[in-house]
Design a protein around this motif. Structure first.
Motif, mmCIF file in Angstrom:
data_model
loop_
_atom_site.group_PDB
_atom_site.id
_atom_site.type_symbol
_atom_site.label_atom_id
_atom_site.label_comp_id
_atom_site.label_asym_id
_atom_site.label_seq_id
_atom_site.Cartn_x
_atom_site.Cartn_y
_atom_site.Cartn_z
ATOM 1 N N UNK A 6 37.064 51.024 38.091
ATOM 2 C CA UNK A 6 38.190 50.199 37.551
ATOM 3 C C UNK A 6 39.396 49.973 38.013
ATOM 4 N N UNK A 7 39.933 51.265 38.505
ATOM 5 C CA UNK A 7 41.114 51.289 39.018
ATOM 6 C C UNK A 7 41.114 50.439 40.400
ATOM 7 N N UNK A 8 40.092 50.791 41.257
ATOM 8 C CA UNK A 8 40.014 49.952 42.495
ATOM 9 C C UNK A 8 39.880 48.328 42.233
ATOM 10 N N UNK A 9 39.136 48.086 41.121
ATOM 11 C CA UNK A 9 39.110 46.804 40.927
ATOM 12 C C UNK A 9 40.584 45.845 40.760
ATOM 13 N N UNK A 10 41.431 46.777 40.115
ATOM 14 C CA UNK A 10 42.589 46.094 39.535
ATOM 15 C C UNK A 10 43.500 46.083 40.938
ATOM 16 N N UNK A 11 43.485 47.232 41.802
ATOM 17 C CA UNK A 11 44.328 47.321 42.913
ATOM 18 C C UNK A 11 43.579 46.249 43.694
ATOM 19 N N UNK A 12 42.420 45.838 44.114
ATOM 20 C CA UNK A 12 42.126 44.742 44.667
ATOM 21 C C UNK A 12 42.519 43.533 44.182
ATOM 22 N N UNK A 13 42.656 43.374 42.959
ATOM 23 C CA UNK A 13 43.344 42.202 42.390
ATOM 24 C C UNK A 13 44.763 41.954 42.942
ATOM 25 N N UNK A 14 45.447 42.946 42.840
ATOM 26 C CA UNK A 14 47.001 42.994 43.361
ATOM 27 C C UNK A 14 46.962 42.528 44.860
ATOM 28 N N UNK A 15 45.892 43.341 45.658
ATOM 29 C CA UNK A 15 45.997 42.806 46.814
ATOM 30 C C UNK A 15 45.542 41.360 47.204
ATOM 31 N N UNK A 16 44.597 40.936 46.525
ATOM 32 C CA UNK A 16 44.051 39.604 46.834
ATOM 33 C C UNK A 16 45.409 38.578 46.534
ATOM 34 N N UNK A 17 46.184 38.796 45.240
ATOM 35 C CA UNK A 17 47.201 38.163 44.805
ATOM 36 C C UNK A 17 48.380 37.948 45.912
ATOM 37 N N UNK A 18 48.317 39.102 46.685
ATOM 38 C CA UNK A 18 49.613 39.237 47.591
ATOM 39 C C UNK A 18 49.076 38.543 48.807
#
Length: 657
Positions: free
Chosen positions: A489-501
């Motif tokens: 769940x944590x890495x899902x959220x970090x992947x979201x930030x990476x995708x947005x950036x």
């Protein structure tokens, strides 16, 4: 006229419409309109009558109280509703032609869930009574302090505080005299009741096991009103609710599950054949959640209708959750299921006129907070019935989210949205705030979210997603977080930030913020203990220490075992491993801690432990405590405290981003 940006205080200008109820003739609907009285900082709910042909609206109740739960008598002559005008919710009845309402229950009783009998002569209600209470006079609370004697594990509730040995009881009120008759079972909680079509029986839910603290279930029962025979329809192996009868009396339907994935299990449709006694799961092969799992901070008081049977008893309408939306489906007894209203929106209210297959729906969208719509399931006719926030929407600029989809570390597709800041200009750089929902078994949706709009109005992009553990994306997906809090769940959220950036060049990678409440608060705490990429964080009604949470939360002892897969006695180290407090030395992100003092779901000691540990380590932090506020502060809490909470969030991010 140039539009202005939204502010936290605009919550006072917004109205919501809820709990629509079509009249038996199908030409009218009554609904609840809720607003906030700004000077006195309290909620006002009144009933309005709407002519579905002309669109004419007439206010039926007045005053600065909460008038809710309107229910038509089956013969269409009267309307029952609840009102807090005496201090507690009482049952009132008024003529369908209007006029003065008559109180049917006494002031010392607080009632809920009114249901008319088929002959329009009686009204079934729910009320809380201690064993020593009577209908004539509930025990008066001693004004002197008294010790609270506790013998059960589930002795408190975030919604109602200390239970004090009271049980939810069912009673029948005479619609003329108000005389109440208890239906028995004083030692058990009974609720969710509905009449049989012939008025000779009642279906309801209860846990009548020997040890309800350990046997966490909810069964469906039928009570015969003639001989008081009791029939159990389920097998004490799951959670079931929202029971209803087919009009021909051949079936009892309800929603629920057998706890296959404990608290992460999808709710399904069940049918009990009253001729054969056979119990079957109608939606056994469906990979969707039959309910409304959308979360937001504006719509409150929604009433989930369960299954709404058609007049011929051959099918039913219901709301389900899927892919960030909620919509209306029809299911036939033959097994045919079709979507009759499923769009990018949040259907939070539904009333169906079963003879004409027309309906009134309560709908919210990200840029349209709340309104009622007429919908004809046969022809597709669709009309907006109310425009309660028209003046407000003409005055402000709202940000419209853009749907996104990205890949998690393991390749799983995750769904979410991103909102551009108000006044967005090409070529400019903006801070980004990551929002994390609670639950975790809930769902961000295409619905209005005041907090998100306020952050966008303050010049920030807003990113919100449904990481694994969320509803709406299949049973395997919603179960994916159990036993792994702080993992995928944590890495899902970090992947979201990476995708947005990587996708949006207007986001400033050096100005990232994160916030969330409940599970989202836990995850905010976890994030700042595992990465320093965020420059500011706000944790709300959070979990910081699973070890103490196990014993102090109203759901702690079983929720911890269900979600983490461990208990305090045998798995101390496992609970500590998943506790953000363990990683507090790693925190470098300025952290604002917001918590309600009467929060029994995530008690305030969770915030206190985190705050003191951070201060002891001389970290940048601040604690804001909200008096008398429970876990629902952001959604239905005291209006002034809701505004204060929003402004604390905005000011913290303004300062550090």
């Amino acid at each position: 006229m140039e539009k202005r940006v939204i502010a936290a205080e605009d919550l006072y200008k917004l109205k919501s419409v809820n709990d629509p109820q079509m009249s038996p003739c199908g030409t009218k609907a009554v609904y609840v309109e809720t607003s906030i009285q700004e000077e006195k900082h309290h909620y006002i709910s009144n009933l309005f009558l709407l002519d579905l042909k002309t669109g004419e609206k007439v206010q039926w109740t007045f005053g600065e109280h909460r008038n809710t739960s309107p229910r038509w008598s089956p013969d269409g002559s009267r309307l029952a509703f609840l009102s807090s005008r005496s201090g507690k919710n009482q049952l009132y009845v008024m003529s369908a032609g209007g006029g003065e309402a008559k109180a049917l229950t006494e002031e010392h009783l607080a009632v809920s869930q009114p249901v008319w009998s088929p002959d329009s002569a009686s009204i079934l209600v729910s009320l809380a009574l201690a064993p020593e209470d009577t209908l004539e006079k509930a025990k008066e609370e001693d004004k002197q302090p008294q010790p609270l004697v506790v013998e059960d594990m589930r002795y408190k509730s975030d919604a109602s505080g200390f239970v004090r040995n009271k049980k939810r009881q069912l009673a029948v009120a005479d619609a003329e005299t108000g005389k109440l008759k208890l239906l028995g079972f004083r030692e058990y909680d009974c609720s969710d009741a509905a009449w049989s079509p012939d008025g000779k029986a009642i279906v309801f839910t209860s846990n009548m096991t020997d040890d309800p603290d350990q046997n966490l279930i909810s069964d469906v029962y039928i009570l015969s009103l003639d001989g008081h025979d009791l029939t159990k329809l389920t097998n004490s192996n799951g959670f079931y609710g929202h029971p209803s009868w087919s009009p021909d009396g051949k079936y009892v339907s309800f929603l629920g599950h057998e706890k296959e994935y404990l608290g992460a299990t999808f709710s399904k449709i069940w049918l009990s054949d009253r001729e054969t006694g056979e119990l079957s799961c109608y939606s056994a092969d469906w990979d969707v959640h039959i309910s409304d799992a959308a979360v937001a901070d504006f719509i409150s008081g929604s009433v989930y209708p369960g299954l709404i049977w058609t007049e011929d008893s051959q099918g039913f309408y219901f709301i389900l959750t899927d892919q960030g939306n909620t919509g209306v489906y029809y299911g036939s007894l033959e097994g045919q299921t079709v979507p009759v209203r499923f769009e990018n929106e949040h259907v939070y209210g539904l009333s169906v006129h079963v003879q004409s297959h027309t309906a009134v729906l309560g709908i919210s969208r990200p840029d349209h907070p709340s309104d009622l719509y007429f919908f004809d399931f046969s022809t597709g006719e669709n009309r907006q019935l109310t425009s309660i926030n028209e003046a407000f929407l003409n005055e402000v600029e709202l940000s419209v989210p853009e749907a996104i989809a990205y890949k998690a570390e393991d390749g799983l597709e995750i769904h979410g949205w991103i909102m551009k800041p108000a006044g967005y200009e090409e070529g400019e750089k903006y801070p980004l705030v990551l929002e994390i929902h609670g639950g975790p078994h809930a769902m961000y949706a295409n619905t209005y979210f005041h907090e998100f709009q306020m952050l966008a109005a303050s010049g920030k992009a807003v990113l919100y997603t449904n990481p694994r553990g969320s509803h709406g994306y299949g049973q395997h997906f919603v179960d994916g977080v159990r036993g792994d809090y702080g993992g995928s769940d944590y890495t899902d959220l970090m992947s979201a930030v990476d995708y947005a950036l990587n996708t949006y060049d207007f986001i400033d990678a050096g100005r990232l913020g994160v916030t969330g409440g409940s599970y989202g608060g836990f995850m905010t705490n976890w994030i700042v203990g595992h990465t320093n990429r965020f420059k500011a964080a706000v944790t709300q009604r959070s979990i910081s220490n699973w070890i103490s949470f196990y014993g102090v939360s109203d759901i702690g002892y079983y929720f911890t075992e269900w979600e983490l897969g461990g208990n305090l006695i045998d798995d101390f180290e496992k609970l500590w491993h998943h506790s953000p407090l363990k990683y507090v030395k790693n925190v470098e992100t300025p952290l604002l801690i917001l918590h309600g003092e009467k929060d029994y779901r995530c008690p305030v000691e969770q915030a206190e432990q985190l705050y003191i540990a951070l201060k002891q380590l001389k970290k940048e932090t601040k604690l804001v405590r909200f008096p008398e506020a429970n876990h629902e502060l952001s959604r239905s809490g005291h209006p002034k405290l809701r505004i204060d909470r929003l402004n604390h969030i905005k000011e913290w991010f303004d300062k550090y981003l």
